[in-house]
Design a protein around this motif. Sequence first.
Motif, PDB file in Angstrom:
ATOM      1  N   GLU A   1       0.834  -1.187   0.000  1.00 24.08           N
ATOM      2  CA  GLU A   1       0.000   0.000   0.000  1.00 24.08           C
ATOM      3  C   GLU A   1       0.876   1.247   0.000  1.00 24.08           C
ATOM      4  N   ILE A   2       0.564   2.181  -0.868  1.00 23.14           N
ATOM      5  CA  ILE A   2       1.308   3.432  -0.913  1.00 23.14           C
ATOM      6  C   ILE A   2       0.360   4.538  -0.463  1.00 23.14           C
ATOM      7  N   PRO A   3       0.702   5.192   0.663  1.00 21.55           N
ATOM      8  CA  PRO A   3      -0.214   6.190   1.201  1.00 21.55           C
ATOM      9  C   PRO A   3      -0.357   7.403   0.285  1.00 21.55           C
ATOM     10  N   ASN A   4      -1.420   8.131   0.482  1.00 24.85           N
ATOM     11  CA  ASN A   4      -1.661   9.330  -0.317  1.00 24.85           C
ATOM     12  C   ASN A   4      -0.490  10.294  -0.188  1.00 24.85           C
ATOM     13  N   GLY A   5      -0.055  10.831  -1.310  1.00 22.51           N
ATOM     14  CA  GLY A   5       1.071  11.756  -1.280  1.00 22.51           C
ATOM     15  C   GLY A   5       1.381  12.214  -2.682  1.00 22.51           C
ATOM     16  N   PRO A   6       2.443  13.012  -2.839  1.00 22.94           N
ATOM     17  CA  PRO A   6       2.808  13.507  -4.160  1.00 22.94           C
ATOM     18  C   PRO A   6       3.110  12.367  -5.134  1.00 22.94           C
ATOM     19  N   LYS A   7       2.875  12.622  -6.421  1.00 23.68           N
ATOM     20  CA  LYS A   7       3.104  11.593  -7.440  1.00 23.68           C
ATOM     21  C   LYS A   7       4.576  11.190  -7.527  1.00 23.68           C
ATOM     22  N   GLU A   8       5.489  12.094  -7.109  1.00 26.05           N
ATOM     23  CA  GLU A   8       6.923  11.753  -7.056  1.00 26.05           C
ATOM     24  C   GLU A   8       7.164  10.670  -5.998  1.00 26.05           C
ATOM     25  N   ASP A   9       6.457  10.754  -4.865  1.00 23.80           N
ATOM     26  CA  ASP A   9       6.634   9.755  -3.809  1.00 23.80           C
ATOM     27  C   ASP A   9       6.140   8.399  -4.282  1.00 23.80           C
ATOM     28  N   LEU A  10       4.978   8.401  -4.923  1.00 21.26           N
ATOM     29  CA  LEU A  10       4.452   7.144  -5.456  1.00 21.26           C
ATOM     30  C   LEU A  10       5.445   6.567  -6.465  1.00 21.26           C
ATOM     31  N   ALA A  11       5.975   7.446  -7.321  1.00 19.78           N
ATOM     32  CA  ALA A  11       6.941   7.000  -8.330  1.00 19.78           C
ATOM     33  C   ALA A  11       8.155   6.356  -7.655  1.00 19.78           C
ATOM     34  N   ASP A  12       8.669   6.980  -6.603  1.00 19.06           N
ATOM     35  CA  ASP A  12       9.827   6.418  -5.898  1.00 19.06           C
ATOM     36  C   ASP A  12       9.519   5.053  -5.287  1.00 19.06           C
ATOM     37  N   ARG A  13       8.322   4.914  -4.747  1.00 20.63           N
ATOM     38  CA  ARG A  13       7.947   3.617  -4.174  1.00 20.63           C
ATOM     39  C   ARG A  13       7.834   2.554  -5.267  1.00 20.63           C
ATOM     40  N   VAL A  14       7.363   2.945  -6.434  1.00 26.72           N
ATOM     41  CA  VAL A  14       7.283   1.996  -7.557  1.00 26.72           C
ATOM     42  C   VAL A  14       8.691   1.541  -7.942  1.00 26.72           C
ATOM     43  N   TRP A  15       9.646   2.483  -8.042  1.00 28.05           N
ATOM     44  CA  TRP A  15      11.029   2.095  -8.386  1.00 28.05           C
ATOM     45  C   TRP A  15      11.627   1.207  -7.311  1.00 28.05           C
ATOM     46  N   ASP A  16      11.278   1.462  -6.028  1.00 30.71           N
ATOM     47  CA  ASP A  16      11.761   0.597  -4.948  1.00 30.71           C
ATOM     48  C   ASP A  16      11.305  -0.846  -5.158  1.00 30.71           C
ATOM     49  N   LEU A  17      10.119  -1.008  -5.716  1.00 29.65           N
ATOM     50  CA  LEU A  17       9.594  -2.357  -5.962  1.00 29.65           C
ATOM     51  C   LEU A  17      10.159  -2.954  -7.251  1.00 29.65           C
ATOM     52  N   VAL A  18      10.484  -2.099  -8.216  1.00 32.50           N
ATOM     53  CA  VAL A  18      11.053  -2.580  -9.486  1.00 32.50           C
ATOM     54  C   VAL A  18      12.494  -3.059  -9.282  1.00 32.50           C
ATOM     55  N   GLU A  19      13.275  -2.299  -8.541  1.00 32.07           N
ATOM     56  CA  GLU A  19      14.728  -2.560  -8.452  1.00 32.07           C
ATOM     57  C   GLU A  19      15.079  -3.999  -8.056  1.00 32.07           C
ATOM     58  N   PRO A  20      14.470  -4.554  -6.992  1.00 29.09           N
ATOM     59  CA  PRO A  20      14.843  -5.940  -6.644  1.00 29.09           C
ATOM     60  C   PRO A  20      14.376  -6.971  -7.665  1.00 29.09           C
ATOM     61  N   ARG A  21      13.501  -6.572  -8.579  1.00 17.87           N
ATOM     62  CA  ARG A  21      13.003  -7.513  -9.595  1.00 17.87           C
ATOM     63  C   ARG A  21      13.845  -7.489 -10.874  1.00 17.87           C
ATOM     64  N   LEU A  22      14.775  -6.551 -10.965  1.00 18.46           N
ATOM     65  CA  LEU A  22      15.612  -6.444 -12.157  1.00 18.46           C
ATOM     66  C   LEU A  22      16.552  -7.637 -12.280  1.00 18.46           C
ATOM     67  N   ALA A  23      16.807  -8.058 -13.508  1.00 17.22           N
ATOM     68  CA  ALA A  23      17.792  -9.107 -13.749  1.00 17.22           C
ATOM     69  C   ALA A  23      19.155  -8.577 -13.295  1.00 17.22           C
ATOM     70  N   PRO A  24      20.075  -9.476 -12.910  1.00 21.47           N
ATOM     71  CA  PRO A  24      21.388  -9.029 -12.446  1.00 21.47           C
ATOM     72  C   PRO A  24      22.013  -7.994 -13.388  1.00 21.47           C
ATOM     73  N   GLY A  25      22.670  -7.028 -12.776  1.00 23.76           N
ATOM     74  CA  GLY A  25      23.155  -5.846 -13.513  1.00 23.76           C
ATOM     75  C   GLY A  25      24.229  -6.118 -14.533  1.00 23.76           C
ATOM     76  N   HIS A  26      24.514  -5.088 -15.282  1.00 24.15           N
ATOM     77  CA  HIS A  26      25.478  -5.193 -16.384  1.00 24.15           C
ATOM     78  C   HIS A  26      26.434  -3.995 -16.340  1.00 24.15           C
ATOM     79  N   THR A  27      26.697  -3.521 -15.088  1.00 22.99           N
ATOM     80  CA  THR A  27      27.511  -2.322 -14.936  1.00 22.99           C
ATOM     81  C   THR A  27      28.983  -2.558 -14.905  1.00 22.99           C
TER      82      THR A  27
END
Length: 228
Positions: A202-228
Amino acid sequence: LAHGGAPSGLAGRRVLISAGGTREPIDPVRFIGNRSSGRQGYALAATALARGAEVVLVSANVGLPDPAGADVRRVGSAQELREAVLAERAKADVIVMAAAVADFRPVSSAEGKIKKTGAGPAPIELVENPDILLEISGERARAGQVVVGFAAETDHVLEYGRAKLARKGCDLLVVNQVGGGRAFGTEDNQAMVLGADGSATEIPNGPKEDLADRVWDLVEPRLAPGHT
Ligand code: CTP
Ligand code: CA
């Protein structure tokens, strides 16, 4: 490197985001549209850029300044948005479909402006647009690609959200509760993010930037191993 030696999330990753709302032409001066402002998609672009990602932003009818550093591709209709997303998808580590894509379009757009005849309006015949999220989720253009969808529901948010996630086949679905002045055309956004792994955040009500950051927090651990 962040805690535990894990590579820092989105840095150096290629992110493809669709934003805004499509317009389906009726004639040269008229269209069927929706109330999406593009703010959530632009906030996703800005926050991904801040995390060091390369961002391609497919932008449908958005009246906002381009996020600095984003590669912005402007489109009008759902078919144009689909072409732009399909052209870019093979390069993307993450695809986020934040755009409000019209479900239906007029069968054809009149060549000239439709005039009043005195005999009353002619009906506008519609056909269904292709489901872009379904298409890109079903057949991943890249191994390990993470696909995120958005959904707006007025009621039965969890139940409809779970069913939609399963039907679309994406990894994450950000479900907004709309109606009563929430989400569309507003500054703030509140959501439930459902994962294909059964998670619900659940992402509490707040600015769309905050929601966006929470979405990236959930995306990052799902990424395939890096290529850096
Ligand atoms: N979407 C898409 N192509 C379409 C319609 C929707 O890619 N032709 C994407 C949207 O960008 C969004 C997700 O699908 O990320 C969910 O959109 P939504 O309208 O909630 O889902 P629909 O399958 O169209 O279902 P509904 O009947 O509830 O509108
Ligand atoms: Ca829809």
